[in-house]
Design an enzyme around this catalytic site. Sequence first.
Site, PDB file in Angstrom:
ATOM      1  N   ASP A 224       0.865  -1.174   0.000  1.00  0.00           N
ATOM      2  CA  ASP A 224       0.000   0.000   0.000  1.00  0.00           C
ATOM      3  C   ASP A 224       0.918   1.246   0.000  1.00  0.00           C
ATOM      4  O   ASP A 224       2.087   1.142   0.372  1.00  0.00           O
ATOM      5  CB  ASP A 224      -0.853  -0.049   1.275  1.00  0.00           C
ATOM      6  CG  ASP A 224      -1.765   1.143   1.409  1.00  0.00           C
ATOM      7  OD1 ASP A 224      -2.319   1.593   0.399  1.00  0.00           O
ATOM      8  OD2 ASP A 224      -1.912   1.633   2.550  1.00  0.00           O
TER       9      ASP A 224
ATOM     10  N   ASP B 125      -0.215   5.081   0.930  1.00  0.00           N
ATOM     11  CA  ASP B 125      -0.494   6.035   2.022  1.00  0.00           C
ATOM     12  C   ASP B 125      -0.550   5.333   3.382  1.00  0.00           C
ATOM     13  O   ASP B 125      -1.293   4.380   3.571  1.00  0.00           O
ATOM     14  CB  ASP B 125      -1.822   6.757   1.759  1.00  0.00           C
ATOM     15  CG  ASP B 125      -1.688   7.723   0.605  1.00  0.00           C
ATOM     16  OD1 ASP B 125      -1.190   8.832   0.807  1.00  0.00           O
ATOM     17  OD2 ASP B 125      -2.059   7.341  -0.518  1.00  0.00           O
TER      18      ASP B 125
HETATM   19  O1  LIG Z   1      -5.177   2.877  -1.154  1.00  0.00           O
HETATM   20  P1  LIG Z   1      -4.269   3.805  -0.426  1.00  0.00           P
HETATM   21  O2  LIG Z   1      -2.903   3.906  -1.047  1.00  0.00           O
HETATM   22  O3  LIG Z   1      -4.206   3.515   1.041  1.00  0.00           O
HETATM   23  O4  LIG Z   1      -4.924   5.214  -0.637  1.00  0.00           O
HETATM   24  C1  LIG Z   1      -6.029   5.586   0.141  1.00  0.00           C
HETATM   25  C2  LIG Z   1      -6.178   7.092   0.036  1.00  0.00           C
HETATM   26  O5  LIG Z   1      -4.915   7.632   0.365  1.00  0.00           O
HETATM   27  C3  LIG Z   1      -4.849   9.062   0.355  1.00  0.00           C
HETATM   28  O6  LIG Z   1      -5.562   9.524   1.459  1.00  0.00           O
HETATM   29  C4  LIG Z   1      -5.003   9.143   2.706  1.00  0.00           C
HETATM   30  O7  LIG Z   1      -3.667   9.702   2.832  1.00  0.00           O
HETATM   31  C5  LIG Z   1      -3.624  11.150   2.826  1.00  0.00           C
HETATM   32  C6  LIG Z   1      -2.160  11.576   2.869  1.00  0.00           C
HETATM   33  O8  LIG Z   1      -1.515  11.091   4.007  1.00  0.00           O
HETATM   34  C7  LIG Z   1      -4.438  11.684   4.005  1.00  0.00           C
HETATM   35  O9  LIG Z   1      -4.446  13.106   3.960  1.00  0.00           O
HETATM   36  C8  LIG Z   1      -5.883  11.146   3.935  1.00  0.00           C
HETATM   37  O10 LIG Z   1      -6.564  11.504   5.127  1.00  0.00           O
HETATM   38  C9  LIG Z   1      -5.862   9.618   3.837  1.00  0.00           C
HETATM   39  O11 LIG Z   1      -7.193   9.115   3.639  1.00  0.00           O
HETATM   40  C10 LIG Z   1      -5.334   9.637  -0.977  1.00  0.00           C
HETATM   41  O12 LIG Z   1      -5.426  11.046  -0.890  1.00  0.00           O
HETATM   42  C11 LIG Z   1      -6.659   9.058  -1.391  1.00  0.00           C
HETATM   43  O13 LIG Z   1      -6.940   9.482  -2.745  1.00  0.00           O
HETATM   44  C12 LIG Z   1      -6.566   7.520  -1.381  1.00  0.00           C
HETATM   45  O14 LIG Z   1      -7.795   6.956  -1.771  1.00  0.00           O
END
Ligand SMILES: O=P(O)(O)OC[C@H]1O[C@H](O[C@H]2O[C@H](CO)[C@@H](O)[C@H](O)[C@H]2O)[C@H](O)[C@@H](O)[C@@H]1O
Length: 130
Positions: free
Chosen positions: A34, A36
Amino acid sequence: MCELKQKRQKTSALYFLDEITNASSGKHVVMFLDYDGTLSPIVDNPDLAYMSDAMRETVRKLASCFPTAIVTGRCIDKVYDFVKLAELSYAGSHGMDIKCPSKHKKGVVFQPANDFLPMIDKRGKGEFFS
Ligand SMILES: O=P(O)(O)OC[C@H]1O[C@H](O[C@H]2O[C@H](CO)[C@@H](O)[C@H](O)[C@H]2O)[C@H](O)[C@@H](O)[C@@H]1O
């Protein structure tokens, strides 16, 4: 050892190294990561979720040992801007856009949602099916 540290250890693959080594014996290992909150810290602004150079180097080493893919909700271009490792596979947009490295310039591309784009477009324009 404090309780939090113990819990952290038990969620680390290193804690289960023997079990993982035994279970993977004779098998092909593929790494799916993954982005984020795994390769990058969670931050308030998603555009600033950078991964560290040390993490990039670790992923580069990992990919030299096993086929490695990043699986993310983000679009591929965005996550590639952060990761910048051409030797990895990327599954972006929750698996709707997949690119794998190959000797061909563009790599192998698999976009299972492409066939549905006309339908999605119609829906977006307010045309509904009966
Ligand atoms: O599938 P992933 O790689 O886990 O992505 C999920 C989402 O990740 C991002 O959002 C998340 O991380 C951000 C940065 O740290 C944070 O600000 C946010 O609160 C988290 O939900 C990304 O912006 C999304 O588009 C993804 O779906």
